[in-house]
Structures are given as C-alpha cells and as structure tokens.
Design a protein around this motif. Structure first.
Motif, short mmCIF file in Angstrom:
data_model
loop_
_atom_site.label_atom_id
_atom_site.label_comp_id
_atom_site.label_asym_id
_atom_site.label_seq_id
_atom_site.Cartn_x
_atom_site.Cartn_y
_atom_site.Cartn_z
N PHE A 43 0.88 -1.16 0.00
CA PHE A 43 0.00 0.00 0.00
C PHE A 43 0.91 1.21 0.00
CE2 PHE A 43 -2.61 3.16 2.47
CZ PHE A 43 -3.43 3.48 1.41
N ASP A 44 0.97 1.89 -1.12
CA ASP A 44 1.82 3.06 -1.30
C ASP A 44 0.94 4.26 -1.63
OD1 ASP A 44 3.90 1.25 -1.02
OD2 ASP A 44 4.38 1.21 -3.15
N PHE A 45 1.30 5.42 -1.10
CA PHE A 45 0.52 6.61 -1.40
C PHE A 45 1.35 7.86 -1.16
CE2 PHE A 45 -0.29 5.44 2.98
CZ PHE A 45 -0.30 6.64 3.68
N LEU A 57 2.81 9.39 9.95
CA LEU A 57 3.24 8.51 8.87
C LEU A 57 4.76 8.40 8.91
CD1 LEU A 57 0.89 9.95 6.12
CD2 LEU A 57 0.60 7.81 7.40
N GLU A 58 5.23 7.50 9.78
CA GLU A 58 6.67 7.32 9.95
C GLU A 58 7.02 5.84 9.86
OE1 GLU A 58 7.37 7.11 14.69
OE2 GLU A 58 7.00 9.11 13.92
N LYS A 59 8.27 5.58 9.56
CA LYS A 59 8.76 4.22 9.37
C LYS A 59 8.41 3.33 10.56
CE LYS A 59 12.80 1.96 7.51
NZ LYS A 59 14.19 2.11 7.11
N VAL A 78 7.44 1.18 5.42
CA VAL A 78 8.87 0.91 5.24
C VAL A 78 9.62 2.14 4.74
CG1 VAL A 78 8.60 -1.58 4.91
CG2 VAL A 78 8.50 -0.07 2.92
N TYR A 79 8.86 3.13 4.26
CA TYR A 79 9.48 4.35 3.76
C TYR A 79 8.48 5.49 3.93
CZ TYR A 79 11.51 7.68 0.41
OH TYR A 79 12.04 8.80 -0.18
N ALA A 80 8.92 6.58 4.50
CA ALA A 80 8.07 7.76 4.66
C ALA A 80 8.97 8.99 4.64
CB ALA A 80 7.28 7.69 5.96
N ILE A 89 5.71 11.03 0.69
CA ILE A 89 5.62 9.74 0.02
C ILE A 89 5.70 8.64 1.07
CG2 ILE A 89 6.73 8.18 -1.62
CD1 ILE A 89 7.72 10.71 -3.09
N VAL A 90 4.74 7.71 1.03
CA VAL A 90 4.67 6.62 2.00
C VAL A 90 4.59 5.30 1.24
CG1 VAL A 90 3.37 5.61 3.92
CG2 VAL A 90 3.47 8.11 3.65
N GLN A 91 5.46 4.35 1.62
CA GLN A 91 5.43 3.01 1.05
C GLN A 91 5.30 2.02 2.19
OE1 GLN A 91 9.15 2.94 -1.07
NE2 GLN A 91 8.29 3.95 -2.86
N SER A 92 4.43 1.02 2.01
CA SER A 92 4.24 0.03 3.07
C SER A 92 4.03 -1.36 2.48
CB SER A 92 3.06 0.42 3.95
OG SER A 92 1.86 0.45 3.21
N ASN A 93 4.45 -2.36 3.25
CA ASN A 93 4.30 -3.76 2.89
C ASN A 93 3.35 -4.44 3.86
OD1 ASN A 93 6.23 -3.62 0.81
ND2 ASN A 93 7.88 -4.01 2.24
#
Length: 189
Positions: A43-45, A57-59, A78-80, A89-93
């Motif tokens: 889920f990336d946004f 929205l932090e790692k 995993v990335y914010a 930019i936020v990336q999550s697994n």
C-alpha cells in the motif's frame, strides 16, 4: 481511493490506532494498493504533508485498511519521506512480511500434516495465530533447510493448493488478533 476503507494509522509500539486518514484530495494525492496471489502486498501513497496526521506517517508505524471482503489488512510503513513542502511519500508492505524474520525453523518433516496443523507449527511463537481452515487433507511436508515461518506458510499453500489469506481484528482502537488462513483453489483434491 474513496471506497470506504480509510486507513487507520497504528503506533508501532502499542498497536493502538492513533489516527485515521480520510481518503479525499485533502489527504491523498494518489494511492496504490496491490494484493496479489503471490502475496506481493503493498500500500503506497502520497499524502498531503500539511495535515496534522502526516507526522504519524513514519517508518515502522502500521496502517490498517478494510479490504473488499470486509476484513482488515495490516501494512507496515517501510518508507516515509517528505517529497516537497506539500507532499509526503509513504510506502508500506503487508505485515505478514515480518514473519520472514520471526524465528528460524530447522529442517524436518511434518508427517501426516493437515494445512491447519502445519500452519499452527509455522506460527508457533509469533504474534500470528491460525484462523479458520476448513481443508483437512493430509500431506507430508519436508523442510530441507533452515527457513522461516513465511517460507513454510507459502510452502503449505503450495502443497495443499491453497490461496493465502490473512487478516487482523480490531476492537476499540487496538489490534486484538492477527490471523492466518487459506482459501481452497481447487475443490476436494
């Protein structure tokens, strides 16, 4: 992404919901959620960096989103990073990925195992538990090298011809359970 599944943000230490992102243009610039049969679940946004909740929205914080079946799926950020003054930019697994580091499973043979008993074996000692699994076929599963719970769970799915399903349960403002289950891909094999 206005489908009624506004993501809840959970604190990485307590699993408590600390905020909810409204899926309107004021919060999301763009969102991409992908759940695949081979469990490459992301889920990336891009969020509006000017809203108060953007600081949450932090790692390693978690996101919980309701899926199309009404169950909740959990993702780990995993990335914010702030992209510019107005976007983050936020990336999550999917949180199931953490099962790959939960413990080491030694080589062994699971003789006469059902999908439920093998799943229980793989999840033992993790924060996950076995959900309802209706498939009672018996198989032998050989674990030939040192591995991890996620690899074993994927092997179980392959051995029994099942689709991996996972969900979390929420009561109040906190996750109360993480459940692993399967759906049958072929009838009564």
């Amino acid at each position: 992404m206005n489908d009624g599944s506004d993501p809840h943000i959970l604190d990485k230490q307590t699993d408590e919901i600390v905020g909810t992102l409204n899926s309107d243009k004021a919060v999301y610039v763009e969102a991409k959620r992908k759940d695949t049969l081979d469990n490459q679940n992301i889920f990336d946004f891009t969020a509006n960096a000017k809203i108060d909740k953007a600081s949450l929205l932090e790692k390693r914080n978690r996101l919980v989103i309701q899926d199309e079946d009404g169950f909740f799926r959990e993702y780990i950020i995993v990335y914010a990073e702030r992209h510019n003054h107005s976007e983050k930019i936020v990336q999550s697994n999917a949180s199931i990925i953490d099962l790959a580091k939960a413990k080491t499973i030694e080589p062994q043979t699971l003789q006469g195992a059902t999908s439920a008993s093998a799943t229980d074996f793989a999840l033992l000692g993790t924060e996950w538990q076995v959900g309802v699994i209706d498939y009672t076929f018996i198989r032998t599963i050989q674990i030939k090298e040192y591995t991890n719970p996620l690899a074993v769970l994927r092997r179980i799915a392959s051995t029994f011809d099942l689709e991996i399903r996972y969900r979390v349960e929420i009561k109040g403002n906190k996750i109360t359970g993480r459940f692993w289950t399967y759906l049958g891909l072929t009838p009564n094999r």
